[in-house]
Design a protein around this motif. Structure first.
Motif, PDB file in Angstrom:
ATOM      1  N   PRO A  99       0.611  -0.897  -0.215  1.00  0.00           N
ATOM      2  CA  PRO A  99       0.562  -0.180   0.028  1.00  0.00           C
ATOM      3  C   PRO A  99       1.017   1.215   0.048  1.00  0.00           C
ATOM      4  O   PRO A  99       1.617   1.233   0.661  1.00  0.00           O
ATOM      5  N   LYS A 100       0.378   2.290  -0.313  1.00  0.00           N
ATOM      6  CA  LYS A 100       1.310   3.385  -1.125  1.00  0.00           C
ATOM      7  C   LYS A 100       2.649   3.614  -1.160  1.00  0.00           C
ATOM      8  O   LYS A 100       3.874   4.586  -0.683  1.00  0.00           O
ATOM      9  N   GLY A 101       3.619   2.131  -1.556  1.00  0.00           N
ATOM     10  CA  GLY A 101       4.776   2.180  -1.310  1.00  0.00           C
ATOM     11  C   GLY A 101       5.534   1.239  -1.167  1.00  0.00           C
ATOM     12  O   GLY A 101       6.574   1.234  -0.932  1.00  0.00           O
ATOM     13  N   ALA A 102       4.522   1.000   0.180  1.00  0.00           N
ATOM     14  CA  ALA A 102       5.547   0.549   1.415  1.00  0.00           C
ATOM     15  C   ALA A 102       5.424  -1.366   0.911  1.00  0.00           C
ATOM     16  O   ALA A 102       4.784  -1.917   1.045  1.00  0.00           O
ATOM     17  N   THR A 103       7.109  -1.950   0.232  1.00  0.00           N
ATOM     18  CA  THR A 103       7.085  -3.483  -0.031  1.00  0.00           C
ATOM     19  C   THR A 103       6.951  -4.094   1.033  1.00  0.00           C
ATOM     20  O   THR A 103       8.390  -4.091   1.391  1.00  0.00           O
ATOM     21  N   LEU A 104       6.621  -4.647   1.031  1.00  0.00           N
ATOM     22  CA  LEU A 104       6.900  -5.803   2.071  1.00  0.00           C
ATOM     23  C   LEU A 104       6.774  -7.532   1.853  1.00  0.00           C
ATOM     24  O   LEU A 104       6.786  -7.994   1.032  1.00  0.00           O
ATOM     25  N   THR A 105       8.375  -7.867   1.605  1.00  0.00           N
ATOM     26  CA  THR A 105       7.389  -9.649   0.809  1.00  0.00           C
ATOM     27  C   THR A 105       8.815 -10.547   2.232  1.00  0.00           C
ATOM     28  O   THR A 105      10.089 -10.105   2.265  1.00  0.00           O
ATOM     29  N   GLY A 106       8.069 -12.418   1.653  1.00  0.00           N
ATOM     30  CA  GLY A 106       8.837 -12.601   2.191  1.00  0.00           C
ATOM     31  C   GLY A 106       7.930 -13.877   2.655  1.00  0.00           C
ATOM     32  O   GLY A 106       7.034 -12.765   3.257  1.00  0.00           O
ATOM     33  N   LYS A 107       8.390 -14.727   3.721  1.00  0.00           N
ATOM     34  CA  LYS A 107       7.502 -15.528   4.517  1.00  0.00           C
ATOM     35  C   LYS A 107       7.709 -15.206   5.828  1.00  0.00           C
ATOM     36  O   LYS A 107       9.297 -14.214   6.780  1.00  0.00           O
ATOM     37  N   GLY A 108       7.075 -15.340   7.357  1.00  0.00           N
ATOM     38  CA  GLY A 108       7.379 -15.028   8.110  1.00  0.00           C
ATOM     39  C   GLY A 108       7.261 -13.216   9.045  1.00  0.00           C
ATOM     40  O   GLY A 108       7.734 -13.099   9.747  1.00  0.00           O
ATOM     41  N   ILE A 109       6.455 -12.821   8.182  1.00  0.00           N
ATOM     42  CA  ILE A 109       5.890 -11.950   8.824  1.00  0.00           C
ATOM     43  C   ILE A 109       4.847 -11.536   9.283  1.00  0.00           C
ATOM     44  O   ILE A 109       4.257 -11.842   8.668  1.00  0.00           O
ATOM     45  N   PRO A 110       4.874 -10.855  10.683  1.00  0.00           N
ATOM     46  CA  PRO A 110       3.745 -10.540  11.255  1.00  0.00           C
ATOM     47  C   PRO A 110       2.461 -10.299  11.020  1.00  0.00           C
ATOM     48  O   PRO A 110       2.828  -9.040  10.402  1.00  0.00           O
ATOM     49  N   PHE A 111       1.481 -10.690  10.659  1.00  0.00           N
ATOM     50  CA  PHE A 111      -0.221  -9.357  10.586  1.00  0.00           C
ATOM     51  C   PHE A 111      -0.909  -9.593  11.763  1.00  0.00           C
ATOM     52  O   PHE A 111      -0.434 -10.647  12.681  1.00  0.00           O
ATOM     53  N   LYS A 112      -1.296  -8.839  11.205  1.00  0.00           N
ATOM     54  CA  LYS A 112      -2.121  -8.064  13.205  1.00  0.00           C
ATOM     55  C   LYS A 112      -3.422  -6.966  11.966  1.00  0.00           C
ATOM     56  O   LYS A 112      -3.171  -6.671  11.208  1.00  0.00           O
ATOM     57  N   SER A 113      -4.349  -7.280  12.478  1.00  0.00           N
ATOM     58  CA  SER A 113      -5.812  -6.773  12.437  1.00  0.00           C
ATOM     59  C   SER A 113      -5.842  -6.163  13.404  1.00  0.00           C
ATOM     60  O   SER A 113      -6.049  -6.410  14.864  1.00  0.00           O
TER      61      SER A 113
END
Length: 60
Positions: free
Chosen positions: A6-20
């Protein structure tokens, strides 16, 4: 592989913590898959390598 851009902030890879921000509206699993739970708005946040990205989600 997970990619969030979103808006140019690219995160790629495994093990990225996501939160709602509101699990009564949407949940997110370890792979970044979203599941709608109820109507409303929430923000999904992912963090990795000192970067973070947020995306707004609306469930109707």
């Amino acid at each position: 592989m997970v990619t969030l851009n979103p808006k140019g902030a690219t995160l790629t890879g495994k093990g990225i913590p996501f939160k709602s921000s509101n699990s009564k509206v949407v949940t997110v699993d370890k792979a970044g898959k979203l599941t709608a739970v109820g109507n409303g708005k929430a923000t999904i946040t992912a963090k990795a390598g000192g970067k973070s990205a947020k995306i707004a989600v609306t469930v109707k």
